[in-house]
Scaffold this motif. Structure first.
Motif, short mmCIF file in Angstrom:
data_model
loop_
_atom_site.label_atom_id
_atom_site.label_comp_id
_atom_site.label_asym_id
_atom_site.label_seq_id
_atom_site.Cartn_x
_atom_site.Cartn_y
_atom_site.Cartn_z
N TYR A 23 0.88 -1.18 0.00
CA TYR A 23 0.00 0.00 0.00
C TYR A 23 0.91 1.22 0.00
CZ TYR A 23 -3.52 -3.43 1.28
OH TYR A 23 -4.35 -4.53 1.29
N ILE A 24 0.67 2.13 -0.94
CA ILE A 24 1.54 3.31 -1.10
C ILE A 24 0.67 4.55 -1.13
CG2 ILE A 24 3.20 4.47 -2.62
CD1 ILE A 24 4.04 1.73 -3.65
N SER A 25 1.10 5.58 -0.43
CA SER A 25 0.39 6.85 -0.47
C SER A 25 1.08 7.79 -1.45
CB SER A 25 0.33 7.49 0.92
OG SER A 25 1.62 7.88 1.37
N ASP A 26 0.29 8.40 -2.31
CA ASP A 26 0.75 9.51 -3.14
C ASP A 26 0.17 10.77 -2.52
OD1 ASP A 26 0.68 11.59 -5.27
OD2 ASP A 26 1.59 10.02 -6.48
N TYR A 27 1.04 11.66 -2.09
CA TYR A 27 0.62 12.76 -1.21
C TYR A 27 -0.50 13.60 -1.81
CZ TYR A 27 1.37 16.17 2.53
OH TYR A 27 1.22 16.97 3.62
N ARG A 28 -0.45 13.82 -3.10
CA ARG A 28 -1.44 14.69 -3.73
C ARG A 28 -2.71 13.95 -4.15
NH1 ARG A 28 -1.65 19.59 -6.77
NH2 ARG A 28 0.56 20.01 -6.46
N TYR A 29 -2.58 12.66 -4.53
CA TYR A 29 -3.68 12.03 -5.24
C TYR A 29 -4.39 10.92 -4.47
CZ TYR A 29 -1.81 14.76 -9.04
OH TYR A 29 -1.38 15.81 -9.81
N GLY A 30 -3.77 10.25 -3.52
CA GLY A 30 -4.49 9.24 -2.77
C GLY A 30 -3.66 8.01 -2.46
N LEU A 31 -4.35 6.89 -2.30
CA LEU A 31 -3.71 5.64 -1.91
C LEU A 31 -3.78 4.63 -3.06
CD1 LEU A 31 -5.21 5.20 1.69
CD2 LEU A 31 -2.95 6.11 1.07
N ALA A 32 -2.74 3.81 -3.15
CA ALA A 32 -2.68 2.79 -4.19
C ALA A 32 -2.32 1.45 -3.57
CB ALA A 32 -1.64 3.15 -5.25
N GLN A 33 -2.81 0.38 -4.19
CA GLN A 33 -2.38 -0.97 -3.86
C GLN A 33 -1.58 -1.50 -5.05
OE1 GLN A 33 -5.38 -3.65 -2.40
NE2 GLN A 33 -4.14 -5.48 -2.76
N VAL A 34 -0.34 -1.86 -4.79
CA VAL A 34 0.55 -2.34 -5.85
C VAL A 34 0.83 -3.81 -5.62
CG1 VAL A 34 2.77 -2.05 -6.99
CG2 VAL A 34 1.61 -0.05 -6.04
N MET A 35 0.50 -4.64 -6.60
CA MET A 35 0.75 -6.07 -6.49
C MET A 35 2.24 -6.33 -6.66
SD MET A 35 -2.34 -6.47 -5.89
CE MET A 35 -2.25 -8.22 -5.50
N ILE A 36 2.83 -7.06 -5.75
CA ILE A 36 4.28 -7.24 -5.75
C ILE A 36 4.76 -8.05 -6.96
CG2 ILE A 36 6.19 -8.36 -4.53
CD1 ILE A 36 4.94 -7.43 -1.92
N ARG A 37 4.05 -9.11 -7.32
CA ARG A 37 4.53 -9.96 -8.40
C ARG A 37 4.43 -9.25 -9.76
NH1 ARG A 37 2.49 -16.06 -8.74
NH2 ARG A 37 3.74 -16.05 -6.82
N SER A 38 3.29 -8.63 -10.05
CA SER A 38 3.09 -8.00 -11.35
C SER A 38 3.53 -6.55 -11.39
CB SER A 38 1.62 -8.07 -11.75
OG SER A 38 0.82 -7.28 -10.87
N ARG A 39 3.62 -5.92 -10.18
CA ARG A 39 3.95 -4.50 -10.03
C ARG A 39 2.90 -3.61 -10.70
NH1 ARG A 39 10.61 -4.32 -10.29
NH2 ARG A 39 10.90 -6.28 -9.16
N VAL A 40 1.68 -4.08 -10.77
CA VAL A 40 0.56 -3.30 -11.28
C VAL A 40 -0.05 -2.52 -10.12
CG1 VAL A 40 -1.73 -3.38 -12.34
CG2 VAL A 40 0.09 -4.89 -13.16
N ALA A 41 -0.30 -1.21 -10.34
CA ALA A 41 -0.85 -0.35 -9.30
C ALA A 41 -2.34 -0.14 -9.53
CB ALA A 41 -0.13 1.00 -9.29
N TYR A 42 -3.11 -0.26 -8.45
CA TYR A 42 -4.55 -0.01 -8.49
C TYR A 42 -4.88 1.11 -7.51
CZ TYR A 42 -4.77 -4.54 -10.81
OH TYR A 42 -4.59 -5.59 -11.69
N ARG A 43 -5.86 1.92 -7.88
CA ARG A 43 -6.30 3.00 -7.00
C ARG A 43 -7.17 2.44 -5.89
NH1 ARG A 43 -10.88 5.81 -6.57
NH2 ARG A 43 -11.72 5.07 -8.57
N MET A 44 -6.90 2.84 -4.65
CA MET A 44 -7.76 2.48 -3.53
C MET A 44 -9.06 3.25 -3.65
SD MET A 44 -5.94 0.26 -1.83
CE MET A 44 -6.81 0.12 -0.27
N ARG A 45 -10.18 2.53 -3.56
CA ARG A 45 -11.50 3.11 -3.74
C ARG A 45 -12.26 3.08 -2.42
NH1 ARG A 45 -13.73 -1.00 -7.04
NH2 ARG A 45 -11.98 -2.24 -6.27
N ALA A 46 -12.92 4.18 -2.09
CA ALA A 46 -13.63 4.31 -0.82
C ALA A 46 -15.11 3.99 -1.00
CB ALA A 46 -13.47 5.72 -0.27
#
Length: 444
Positions: free
Chosen positions: A313-336
């Motif tokens: 789980y990675i925070s981008d200070y301006r835009y929000g939170l992301a979940q990045v899959m370790i094996r594929s390194r694909v980033a998904y936006r965390m949705r509320a």
């Protein structure tokens, strides 16, 4: 350190970009079952952002940005600033209410400015607004929480402390420093002393690798770093008990590591909030490798690793939170699943099924627990742990120990400029180290 300050005044006048530097923890408890949330749909890819994204200023581009990052106060403020500049009172009112609904305060001066603007457009834009502002203010007061307690203070001689790691069993406290370029320790309430680290840069993130008995620290260069040409860039491991150096792993040229987290397999992850990349070093690596190249995130900050080692789980200070899959390194936006703000996150930690976030990029500042939902990139709910504490100046780095979050509650970034030069006329105070209990206890 570059600071992303989310203020409407700046949004109205210009679009600016900066970043925060912070620390996530690394000792993760067992996973808990995620909450079931209906209607969230399939995972949504993270929209790549960079410095040019921060220059988007037209209404169409900002509307698309808000669709891509629907839980960002920073993006909403840019929309509000655009509507004000383009003289669209309907949109100004809409964006203002959006922020109020999420307990974001625009500040007195901005409220006066917008109130005067709307009044000049006719009473249809002011009718009821005053009552709504009063209700929103009362709701904010209901949220105010001074939940944490002061446990110790860092003396002014330690310049620009950034993050803290606490050992509850023996009372040992470790603090990193940006301008003093060092690591400092207080053993059980005794005086602070410095731990010698050759060629240490500005030290920021600090995390415990308990299985391997190591303490990892991020070392790099920011604007406030004195003599940056002498600073090591990368990560440094110390023995947890003796605090002697055991290992150091350099980062790629020009990269400065700040936030760090340690995975269950001993892999260390680090973010570069200035350059925008995320880097890693597995056990035995002699150099850090690129995990996420610059261009995906604008200012990656806090990192937390899932205990099953499947995702970050990675925070981008301006835009929000992301979940990045370790094996594929694909980033998904965390949705509320409900209205909330996911940007402005500096420190980020995973405790059980909750992401604990220090949101010093929001007004008021707050510490929030985001409950993870089932599936990739889902946040089911939130609870406010601490909000608008009047003793805060700038909430900074920390780490979770037991059932508590230890963090610095009075940052000193505003009193130093380039090269660590003290800004004349500024006042330096001892930096507070605070403890926030994360588990609610029933009253006696």
């Amino acid at each position: 350190m570059l600071r992303l300050t989310i203020l409407l005044a700046a949004a109205i006048s210009t679009t600016s970009c900066a970043s925060r530097i912070e620390l996530p923890g690394s000792v993760l408890p067992p996973e808990q079952e995620a909450a079931a949330v209906e209607g969230m749909g399939a995972p949504e890819p993270w929209r790549s952002v960079d410095a040019t994204t921060g220059q988007i200023a037209d209404a169409e581009g900002l509307i698309q940005l808000a669709e891509d990052f629907p839980d960002s106060a920073s993006v909403r403020l840019r929309l509000l600033g655009n509507a004000y500049r383009d003289d669209r009172p309907d949109d100004v009112l809409q964006h203002w209410y959006w922020l109020m609904d999420r307990n974001y305060s625009l500040g007195h001066q901005t409220v006066v400015q917008l109130s005067a603007y709307l009044a000049s457009k006719g009473e249809q834009y002011t009718e009821g607004v005053g009552d709504d502002l009063r209700i929103a203010h009362e709701a904010t007061l209901d949220l105010l929480r001074e939940s944490s307690e002061l446990i110790t203070a860092v003396p002014e001689t330690i310049r620009l402390p950034e993050a803290v790691l606490r050992n509850e069993s023996n009372g040992r406290t470790l603090v990193t420093s940006i301008v003093s370029r060092g690591l400092f320790v207080q053993d059980g309430g005794a005086n602070w002393r410095e731990i010698a680290i050759a060629d240490a840069g500005s030290l920021a993130g600090i995390a415990l690798d308990e299985p391997r008995g190591l303490i990892w620290i991020g070392s790099g260069v920011v604007d406030q770093t004195p003599n940056p040409e002498t600073a090591f860039r990368g990560i440094i491991a110390l023995d947890r008990i003796t605090l002697e150096e055991r290992r150091r792993v350099p980062a790629p040229d020009g990269v400065s590591i700040s936030d760090i987290a340690v995975g269950p397999d001993g892999t260390v992850y680090g973010s570069d909030p200035v350059g925008g990349g995320v880097y890693m070093a597995a056990l035995g690596d002699n150099a850090m490798q690129t995990f996420i190249a610059p261009g995906t995130f604008r200012s990656p900050q806090g990192i937390a690793v899932r205990p099953d080692n499947t995702a970050l789980y990675i925070s981008d200070y301006r835009y929000g939170l992301a979940q990045v899959m370790i094996r594929s390194r694909v980033a998904y936006r965390m949705r509320a699943a409900e209205p909330m703000l996911l940007d402005g996150v500096d420190g980020l930690w995973l405790r059980g099924n909750e992401l604990i976030a220090v949101q010093n990029g929001l007004d008021p500042q707050r510490v929030t627990a985001f409950e993870l939902g089932q599936g990739i990139g889902v946040i089911a709910s939130q609870r406010t742990l601490e909000y608008g504490n009047p003793d805060w100046k700038e909430t900074l780095g920390g780490a979770i120990a037991g059932n508590s979050l230890y963090y610095i509650g009075s940052g000193q970034w505003a009193v130093y400029e380039g090269g660590g030069v003290f800004i004349e006329g500024s006042v330096v105070e001892p930096a507070q180290i605070r403890r926030l209990q994360l588990v609610e206890t029933p009253p006696e």
